[in-house]
Design a protein around this motif. Structure first.
Motif, PDB file in Angstrom:
ATOM      1  N   GLN A 105       0.824  -1.206   0.000  1.00 17.25           N
ATOM      2  CA  GLN A 105       0.000   0.000   0.000  1.00 17.25           C
ATOM      3  C   GLN A 105       0.860   1.258   0.000  1.00 17.25           C
ATOM      4  O   GLN A 105       0.608   2.210  -0.744  1.00 17.25           O
ATOM      5  N   VAL A 106       1.899   1.265   0.841  1.00 11.80           N
ATOM      6  CA  VAL A 106       2.776   2.440   0.927  1.00 11.80           C
ATOM      7  C   VAL A 106       3.499   2.661  -0.392  1.00 11.80           C
ATOM      8  O   VAL A 106       3.607   3.813  -0.868  1.00 11.80           O
ATOM      9  N   LEU A 107       3.987   1.608  -1.007  1.00 10.30           N
ATOM     10  CA  LEU A 107       4.719   1.746  -2.270  1.00 10.30           C
ATOM     11  C   LEU A 107       3.805   2.227  -3.392  1.00 10.30           C
ATOM     12  O   LEU A 107       4.132   3.188  -4.112  1.00 10.30           O
ATOM     13  N   VAL A 108       2.665   1.592  -3.553  1.00 11.95           N
ATOM     14  CA  VAL A 108       1.745   1.959  -4.640  1.00 11.95           C
ATOM     15  C   VAL A 108       1.196   3.366  -4.438  1.00 11.95           C
ATOM     16  O   VAL A 108       1.166   4.184  -5.370  1.00 11.95           O
ATOM     17  N   ALA A 109       0.758   3.680  -3.216  1.00 11.81           N
ATOM     18  CA  ALA A 109       0.161   4.994  -2.948  1.00 11.81           C
ATOM     19  C   ALA A 109       1.194   6.120  -3.088  1.00 11.81           C
ATOM     20  O   ALA A 109       0.868   7.198  -3.597  1.00 11.81           O
ATOM     21  N   SER A 110       2.422   5.873  -2.640  1.00  8.94           N
ATOM     22  CA  SER A 110       3.440   6.921  -2.750  1.00  8.94           C
ATOM     23  C   SER A 110       3.811   7.177  -4.205  1.00  8.94           C
ATOM     24  O   SER A 110       4.005   8.333  -4.609  1.00  8.94           O
ATOM     25  N   MET A 111       3.906   6.130  -5.002  1.00  5.70           N
ATOM     26  CA  MET A 111       4.217   6.318  -6.424  1.00  5.70           C
ATOM     27  C   MET A 111       3.088   7.038  -7.138  1.00  5.70           C
ATOM     28  O   MET A 111       3.324   7.969  -7.931  1.00  5.70           O
ATOM     29  N   ALA A 112       1.850   6.644  -6.859  1.00  5.50           N
ATOM     30  CA  ALA A 112       0.709   7.310  -7.490  1.00  5.50           C
ATOM     31  C   ALA A 112       0.583   8.751  -7.010  1.00  5.50           C
ATOM     32  O   ALA A 112       0.327   9.666  -7.807  1.00  5.50           O
ATOM     33  N   GLY A 113       0.780   8.968  -5.711  1.00  3.88           N
ATOM     34  CA  GLY A 113       0.699  10.324  -5.180  1.00  3.88           C
ATOM     35  C   GLY A 113       1.762  11.233  -5.763  1.00  3.88           C
ATOM     36  O   GLY A 113       1.485  12.406  -6.069  1.00  3.88           O
ATOM     37  N   LEU A 157      -9.645  12.524  -9.909  1.00  4.34           N
ATOM     38  CA  LEU A 157     -11.045  12.620  -9.465  1.00  4.34           C
ATOM     39  C   LEU A 157     -11.650  11.231  -9.282  1.00  4.34           C
ATOM     40  O   LEU A 157     -12.389  10.993  -8.326  1.00  4.34           O
ATOM     41  N   ILE A 158     -11.315  10.313 -10.182  1.00  6.41           N
ATOM     42  CA  ILE A 158     -11.806   8.933 -10.048  1.00  6.41           C
ATOM     43  C   ILE A 158     -11.259   8.296  -8.773  1.00  6.41           C
ATOM     44  O   ILE A 158     -11.968   7.576  -8.064  1.00  6.41           O
ATOM     45  N   VAL A 159      -9.979   8.571  -8.481  1.00 10.50           N
ATOM     46  CA  VAL A 159      -9.381   8.055  -7.245  1.00 10.50           C
ATOM     47  C   VAL A 159     -10.133   8.582  -6.030  1.00 10.50           C
ATOM     48  O   VAL A 159     -10.425   7.837  -5.080  1.00 10.50           O
ATOM     49  N   PRO A 201      -5.402  -7.296  -2.617  1.00  4.75           N
ATOM     50  CA  PRO A 201      -6.433  -6.241  -2.668  1.00  4.75           C
ATOM     51  C   PRO A 201      -6.129  -5.051  -1.763  1.00  4.75           C
ATOM     52  O   PRO A 201      -6.616  -3.942  -2.016  1.00  4.75           O
ATOM     53  N   GLY A 202      -5.337  -5.259  -0.730  1.00  8.16           N
ATOM     54  CA  GLY A 202      -5.007  -4.173   0.179  1.00  8.16           C
ATOM     55  C   GLY A 202      -3.942  -3.222  -0.337  1.00  8.16           C
ATOM     56  O   GLY A 202      -3.640  -2.216   0.306  1.00  8.16           O
ATOM     57  N   PHE A 203      -3.370  -3.528  -1.501  1.00 10.89           N
ATOM     58  CA  PHE A 203      -2.342  -2.648  -2.068  1.00 10.89           C
ATOM     59  C   PHE A 203      -2.922  -1.321  -2.556  1.00 10.89           C
ATOM     60  O   PHE A 203      -2.183  -0.345  -2.694  1.00 10.89           O
ATOM     61  N   PHE A 204      -4.211  -1.297  -2.829  1.00  7.14           N
ATOM     62  CA  PHE A 204      -4.797  -0.159  -3.521  1.00  7.14           C
ATOM     63  C   PHE A 204      -5.854   0.500  -2.642  1.00  7.14           C
ATOM     64  O   PHE A 204      -6.728  -0.174  -2.085  1.00  7.14           O
ATOM     65  N   GLY A 205      -5.758   1.824  -2.538  1.00  7.44           N
ATOM     66  CA  GLY A 205      -6.719   2.578  -1.739  1.00  7.44           C
ATOM     67  C   GLY A 205      -6.650   4.060  -2.063  1.00  7.44           C
ATOM     68  O   GLY A 205      -5.552   4.630  -2.202  1.00  7.44           O
ATOM     69  N   GLY A 206      -7.810   4.687  -2.208  1.00  4.95           N
ATOM     70  CA  GLY A 206      -7.854   6.095  -2.566  1.00  4.95           C
ATOM     71  C   GLY A 206      -7.301   7.010  -1.493  1.00  4.95           C
ATOM     72  O   GLY A 206      -6.674   8.033  -1.802  1.00  4.95           O
ATOM     73  N   PHE A 207      -7.498   6.659  -0.228  1.00 11.49           N
ATOM     74  CA  PHE A 207      -7.026   7.518   0.856  1.00 11.49           C
ATOM     75  C   PHE A 207      -5.506   7.650   0.828  1.00 11.49           C
ATOM     76  O   PHE A 207      -4.960   8.737   1.012  1.00 11.49           O
ATOM     77  N   GLY A 208      -4.808   6.542   0.605  1.00 10.06           N
ATOM     78  CA  GLY A 208      -3.347   6.583   0.580  1.00 10.06           C
ATOM     79  C   GLY A 208      -2.833   7.464  -0.544  1.00 10.06           C
ATOM     80  O   GLY A 208      -1.887   8.243  -0.353  1.00 10.06           O
TER      81      GLY A 208
END
Length: 276
Positions: free
Chosen positions: A84-92, A108-110, A144-151
Motif C-alpha cells: 500500500q505504501v509503495l503503490v500509494a506513494s508512487m501514485a501520489g 477525481l476517479i481516485v 487487494p489491500g495494495f490499492f486505496g484512494g485515501f493513501g
C-alpha cells in the motif's frame, strides 16, 4: 483572564473524560484476562484481579494455534502495508509532480473511490479472486489491500507541499524520475509514509469481513477470524477470561504500532488538509 482559565479547565476536563472513556474498555479487557470466571461476575465488580492468574493465556496457547494465527495476521498486515505504501506513494508522486494526459480526471476517479463503501466491492472482488484461483490463499488476503484512494490522496497532498526546486535540481543533476522519487521524494515524505503505514497496518490487522469470506482453512486464518471462531465454538458456555486473553493478544500489536508512530501520525494527518 479568569474566564480563559475556566475555559481551559473545562477543555481539559472534557479531554480527560474522553480519554478515560476510551481507555476503560481496554483496561477492563486486560484485567479480565487475568481473572477467573467467579471474579469476572462477582458483585461488586473487582478492578484488581486477586488472585492474579495466567491460566487463561496458557489455556489459549494450548487449545488453539494462536502463534500460527498471530504469524498469519502479522505476515498479511506487513506485506499489505508495504504494498500500500509503495503503490500509494508512487501514485501520489505522479499526481503531484508529473504531467500526463487525463491527470485531473484520473485523480477525481481516485477520490470517488473513497466514497464507495468497502462492502460494495466484496462480491466483484470475490469473483475476481475466484477467477485467479486465489480463494483460500495469502494472495487474496494481501493483494487487494495494495490499492486505496485515501493513501493516494494523502501522499499527493504531502508531495504537493514539497517545493519543486528540489526536483528541478535533481533533474539538472541527471536523475531519472525513479531516482528522484526514491532518493529525494520518499525521504522527505517520511511523516506521511509513516501515517499511511500505521493506518494500513491497523486496518489490515483488524480486518474481519474479507478474511472470513476468502479463507476456509486454519493454515491461513488470521487472528480476528480465529477470535470469532473461538467465541462461537461448540461449547455450552463462553469462557470470558480466555476470550479476553485472546483479545489482548489480538489488540497489542496494533496498539504498539500506533504508539511507536504517533508523532509522525499527527504530523502526516495535519499535512493532508493543507490547501494547494
Amino acid at each position: 483572564m479568569k474566564k480563559q482559565k475556566v475555559l481551559i479547565v473545562i477543555n481539559y476536563a472534557i479531554l480527560v473524560t474522553g480519554a478515560i472513556s476510551m481507555i476503560l474498555p481496554f483496561f477492563w479487557m486486560l484485567i479480565t484476562s487475568f481473572m477467573s470466571e467467579n471474579q469476572i461476575f462477582s458483585y461488586p465488580p473487582k478492578f484488581i484481579p486477586i488472585p492474579f492468574i495466567t491460566s487463561n493465556y496458557t489455556y489459549t496457547a494450548e487449545q488453539i494455534p494462536i502463534l500460527r494465527y498471530f504469524f498469519n495476521s502479522f505476515f498479511v498486515a506487513s506485506l499489505t502495508t508495504i504494498g500500500q505504501v509503495l503503490v500509494a506513494s508512487m501514485a501520489g508522486f505522479a499526481f503531484a509532480k508529473l504531467n500526463f494526459k487525463f491527470k485531473e480526471p484520473l485523480f477525481l476517479i481516485v477520490l470517488l473511490t473513497m466514497m464507495v463503501p468497502p462492502q460494495v466491492n466484496i462480491i466483484p472482488l470475490f469473483y475476481l479472486m475466484k477467477e485467479f484461483h486465489w480463494i483460500d490463499t495469502f494472495q487474496a488476503l494481501i493483494l487487494p489491500g495494495f490499492f486505496g484512494g485515501f493513501g493516494v490522496f494523502l501522499m499527493r497532498q504531502w508531495f504537493k507541499m514539497i517545493p519543486d526546486a528540489f526536483f528541478e535540481a535533481a533533474k539538472i543533476d541527471g536523475c531519472s524520475v525513479f531516482q528522484t522519487f526514491f532518493k529525494i521524494a520518499l525521504p522527505l515524505a517520511l511523516p506521511a509514509l509513516t501515517t499511511l503505514a500505521i493506518f494500513t497496518f491497523i486496518s489490515s490487522w483488524n480486518s474481519f469481513m474479507w478474511p472470513l469470506i476468502v479463507t476456509n482453512s486454519d493454515a491461513i486464518m488470521t487472528l480476528p477470524v480465529a477470535l470469532a471462531a473461538f467465541k462461537g465454538s461448540f461449547r455450552e458456555t463462553i469462557e470470558w477470561g480466555q476470550l479476553m486473553a485472546c483479545s489482548v493478544i489480538t489488540t497489542l500489536p496494533a496498539v504498539a504500532v500506533f504508539l511507536i508512530g504517533q508523532k509522525y501520525l499527527i504530523k502526516g494527518i495535519m499535512s493532508a488538509g493543507v490547501k494547494e
